[in-house]
Design a protein around this motif. Structure first.
Motif, mmCIF file in Angstrom:
data_model
loop_
_atom_site.group_PDB
_atom_site.id
_atom_site.type_symbol
_atom_site.label_atom_id
_atom_site.label_comp_id
_atom_site.label_asym_id
_atom_site.label_seq_id
_atom_site.Cartn_x
_atom_site.Cartn_y
_atom_site.Cartn_z
ATOM 1 N N UNK A 98 39.650 -26.391 58.150
ATOM 2 C CA UNK A 98 40.982 -26.444 58.221
ATOM 3 C C UNK A 98 41.783 -27.054 57.100
ATOM 4 N N UNK A 99 41.117 -28.124 56.410
ATOM 5 C CA UNK A 99 41.662 -28.744 55.319
ATOM 6 C C UNK A 99 41.578 -27.669 53.995
ATOM 7 N N UNK A 100 40.494 -27.106 53.998
ATOM 8 C CA UNK A 100 40.520 -26.075 52.881
ATOM 9 C C UNK A 100 41.474 -24.814 53.051
ATOM 10 N N UNK A 101 41.485 -24.413 54.284
ATOM 11 C CA UNK A 101 42.701 -23.201 54.520
ATOM 12 C C UNK A 101 43.866 -23.696 54.126
ATOM 13 N N UNK A 102 44.179 -25.209 54.523
ATOM 14 C CA UNK A 102 45.544 -25.505 54.503
ATOM 15 C C UNK A 102 45.881 -25.656 53.052
ATOM 16 N N UNK A 103 44.950 -25.868 52.182
ATOM 17 C CA UNK A 103 45.334 -25.925 50.541
ATOM 18 C C UNK A 103 45.406 -24.142 50.097
ATOM 19 N N UNK A 104 44.395 -23.484 50.556
ATOM 20 C CA UNK A 104 44.711 -21.964 50.308
ATOM 21 C C UNK A 104 45.949 -21.461 50.614
ATOM 22 N N UNK A 105 46.489 -21.805 51.947
ATOM 23 C CA UNK A 105 47.572 -21.218 52.427
ATOM 24 C C UNK A 105 48.895 -21.660 51.498
ATOM 25 N N UNK A 106 48.616 -22.677 50.640
ATOM 26 C CA UNK A 106 49.781 -23.295 49.699
ATOM 27 C C UNK A 106 49.761 -22.122 48.618
ATOM 28 N N UNK A 107 49.023 -21.567 48.324
ATOM 29 C CA UNK A 107 49.221 -20.797 46.842
ATOM 30 C C UNK A 107 50.362 -19.707 46.958
ATOM 31 N N UNK A 108 50.387 -18.684 48.367
ATOM 32 C CA UNK A 108 51.506 -17.913 48.383
ATOM 33 C C UNK A 108 52.809 -18.596 48.269
ATOM 34 N N UNK A 109 52.920 -19.795 48.779
ATOM 35 C CA UNK A 109 54.179 -20.321 48.777
ATOM 36 C C UNK A 109 54.627 -20.936 47.441
ATOM 37 N N UNK A 110 53.974 -21.337 46.678
ATOM 38 C CA UNK A 110 53.879 -21.695 45.373
ATOM 39 C C UNK A 110 54.495 -20.598 44.209
ATOM 40 N N UNK A 111 53.819 -19.560 44.793
ATOM 41 C CA UNK A 111 54.521 -18.207 43.912
ATOM 42 C C UNK A 111 55.970 -17.975 44.135
ATOM 43 N N UNK B 248 45.541 -12.556 46.923
ATOM 44 C CA UNK B 248 46.272 -12.212 45.902
ATOM 45 C C UNK B 248 47.433 -11.324 46.289
ATOM 46 N N UNK B 249 46.965 -10.323 47.074
ATOM 47 C CA UNK B 249 47.878 -9.161 47.669
ATOM 48 C C UNK B 249 49.207 -9.961 48.538
ATOM 49 N N UNK B 250 48.640 -10.824 49.462
ATOM 50 C CA UNK B 250 49.581 -11.529 50.445
ATOM 51 C C UNK B 250 50.399 -12.643 49.507
ATOM 52 N N UNK B 251 49.839 -12.955 48.712
ATOM 53 C CA UNK B 251 50.680 -13.825 47.513
ATOM 54 C C UNK B 251 51.734 -13.186 46.999
#
Length: 448
Positions: free
Chosen positions: A286-299, A347-350
Motif C-alpha cells: 500500500x505504501x508503494x502504491x500510494x507513491x505511484x498514485x502521486x505521479x498522475x497528480x504531479x503532472x 503513463x496513459x492514465x497520467x
C-alpha cells in the motif's frame, strides 16, 4: 458606507498598483481555499486507498465498494443547489465553515462501518455534508475577481484537488502501514480518523477569518475595496439571467453540466481505481502504491497551472477546453488497450489525469458567459451537480463492469468515448456563445 459605484472614487491608474491589490487579495484567499479543498478532496478519495485493506477485512465486493463510493455523489447532487442558495443568503463564512466541520466528522465516522448498509449510509451523508463546497467557493471568487482574471485564479485554487493525490496517496499509504494494529484498529480505520482532523480544524478557522465579501474584509483599506468593486463593474459580463429558476431551464447550462460530468469521470476513474489497477499489476505494498498514485497528480498540477495561465494570457477559453477534452478521451481509450502493462497504463492514465485536471479552471470560466446576478450561485451548483453524476458512474458503473467482465477496459472505452462527445459539445456551445455575443452590447473587456 456608500458603495464605490455611488461616490467619487480615485482608482489606481498604474497597472502595477492594481496588480498589487489583486496580489494582496490572492495571498489572503487562494492558499487558504486551496488548503481547504485539499482536505475536502482527501476525505473524498481516501476510500480508494482504504479499499486495499477494507474490502478484504469487511468482505465487500467491488460492486459494494463502487456503489458505496458512488453514493457520496448522490447525497452531494441532491443538496448541492439548495446549499449554494443558502450560502448566497447567509454568507460564505458561516456556510462554508459548517460544511467543512460536518464532512470532517462524517469522514471520521467511516472508520466504524462494518456492513455494506453502514458503508452506503455514511458515504451518502458525507456527500450531503460536502454539498455546495466547490461551487460555493467558485461563486465566492466571482465576487472578488472579474472574468478576465478567473482562469489563473481558479487554477491556483483547484490545484488543491490534484495536490490531495500527490501528498494524500503517500500519506494514506504510510498511515495504513504504520498505524495498522495500533489500539486494535486496522490501518484503514486510522486513515479515516486522522485524515478527518484537518477538515474540522480548517472549518473552524474558516468560520473565524473569512470575510463574506469585499466590503467586510478588514485587511483591505477603503480605496482598495473601491478599486475591486469598480473593476468588477467595469469588466462585468452582459446580464442574461436574473433568477435562479431560469438557470434550470437553460439548455446551455445543462450542456455545460454534461461537459463537466465527463471531465469528472476521468479524474475519478484515476482517483478511485488506479490503486486497485496498480495492485493487480503487482505494484507492491500500500505504501508503494500510494507513491505511484502521486505521479498522475504531479503532472496534473503542472499542466493545470500552464493551461489556465495560457487561457488568461490569450483571453481564450473554448479552444483550450476542447483540446484538453480530446487528449483526455484518447488517453482513456488507449489505456483500455494497455491494462496488461503497468508502466504503459500508468503513463496513459497520467496523461488523462493531467489534461482532465487542466480543463477544470478553463471550464469554470464559462458559466459566467451565460449566467449573472442571482442565477449565478444556483447555476454553478446545478452544473456541478450534473458533473457529480460522473463521479457516481466512475465508481459504481466501473465496479459493476469489472465484476461482470473481470476487467476495467470496457468502462475505460465507454468513458473515453464520452470525453470525445463532450469535445464536440464544447465546439457547438462555443458557436452559440459567439452568436449571442455578436448581437449584444459588448463590455470593455471580455474573455475569449
Amino acid at each position: 458606507m456608500q458603495p464605490a459605484a455611488t461616490r467619487n472614487v480615485t482608482l489606481p491608474v498604474d497597472p502595477a498598483a492594481s496588480e498589487a491589490i489583486y496580489r494582496k487579495v490572492s495571498l489572503r484567499l487562494i492558499p487558504f481555499f486551496c488548503l481547504c479543498y485539499f482536505a475536502a478532496y482527501l476525505d473524498r478519495i481516501n476510500v480508494g486507498i482504504a479499499k486495499l485493506q477494507m474490502l478484504d477485512q469487511l468482505k465487500f465486493s467491488d460492486t459494494v465498494y463502487g456503489l458505496g463510493a458512488g453514493l457520496f455523489f448522490i447525497g452531494y447532487i441532491l443538496l448541492e443547489v439548495p446549499s449554494n442558495v443558502i450560502l448566497s443568503r447567509v454568507g460564505a463564512r458561516i456556510w462554508l465553515g459548517r460544511i467543512m466541520v460536518t464532512w470532517g466528522l462524517l469522514s471520521a465516522a467511516t472508520m466504524l462501518v462494518q456492513t455494506p448498509t453502514q458503508f452506503y449510509l455514511v458515504r451518502f451523508l458525507l456527500g450531503a455534508a460536502e454539498a455546495g463546497f466547490l461551487p460555493g467557493i467558485l461563486y465566492y471568487l466571482t465576487l472578488w475577481y472579474p472574468a478576465r482574471r478567473r482562469g489563473r485564479i481558479f487554477g491556483l485554487f483547484l490545484v488543491g484537488l490534484p495536490l490531495a493525490s500527490v501528498l494524500g496517496g503517500p500519506l494514506s499509504g504510510w498511515i495504513m502501514t504504520a498505524f495498522h494494529g495500533v489500539n486494535g484498529w486496522a490501518g484503514w480505520q486510522w486513515l479515516f480518523l486522522l485524515e478527518a482532523v484537518p477538515s474540522v480544524v480548517l472549518g473552524i478557522a474558516l468560520f473565524m477569518v473569512l470575510p463574506n465579501n469585499i466590503r467586510s474584509a478588514r485587511w483591505l483599506d477603503d480605496s482598495e475595496k473601491d478599486h475591486l468593486e469598480a473593476e468588477l463593474k467595469k469588466h462585468a459580463e452582459p446580464e442574461q439571467k436574473h433568477n435562479a429558476m431560469q438557470a434550470f431551464r437553460d439548455p446551455k447550462i445543462l450542456l455545460l453540466g454534461f461537459i463537466d460530468m465527463t471531465i469528472a469521470v476521468a479524474t475519478y476513474i484515476v482517483s478511485f481505481w488506479l490503486p486497485s489497477m496498480l495492485k493487480e499489476a503487482g505494484a507492491g505494498s500500500a505504501f508503494t502504491i500510494g507513491w505511484l498514485t502521486a505521479i498522475p497528480s504531479v503532472a496534473a498540477i503542472v499542466l493545470m497551472l500552464v493551461v489556465s495561465a495560457s487561457s488568461d494570457r490569450r483571453k481564450e477559453r473554448w479552444g483550450h477546453l476542447t483540446l484538453t477534452l480530446v487528449v483526455t478521451g484518447m488517453a482513456l481509450i488507449a489505456t483500455a488497450q494497455s491494462t496488461h502493462s503497468l508502466v504503459l497504463s500508468l503513463v496513459l492514465l497520467t496523461v488523462a489525469n493531467a489534461f482532465a485536471f487542466a480543463s477544470f479552471p478553463v471550464f469554470w470560466c464559462l458559466p459566467s458567459l451565460f449566467l449573472s446576478g442571482t442565477a449565478a450561485a444556483a447555476g454553478i451548483a446545478l452544473i456541478n451537480s450534473i458533473a457529480n453524476l460522473g463521479g457516481f458512474a466512475a465508481t459504481f458503473v466501473v465496479g459493476w463492469i469489472k465484476d461482470a467482465t473481470g476487467s476495467q477496459s470496457t468502462g475505460l472505452m465507454l468513458f473515453g468515448g464520452l470525453l470525445l462527445v463532450s469535445a464536440i459539445a464544447t465546439f457547438l456551445l462555443r458557436g452559440v456563445e459567439q452568436r449571442a455575443r455578436s448581437i449584444q452590447p459588448q463590455p470593455s473587456v471580455q474573455p475569449g
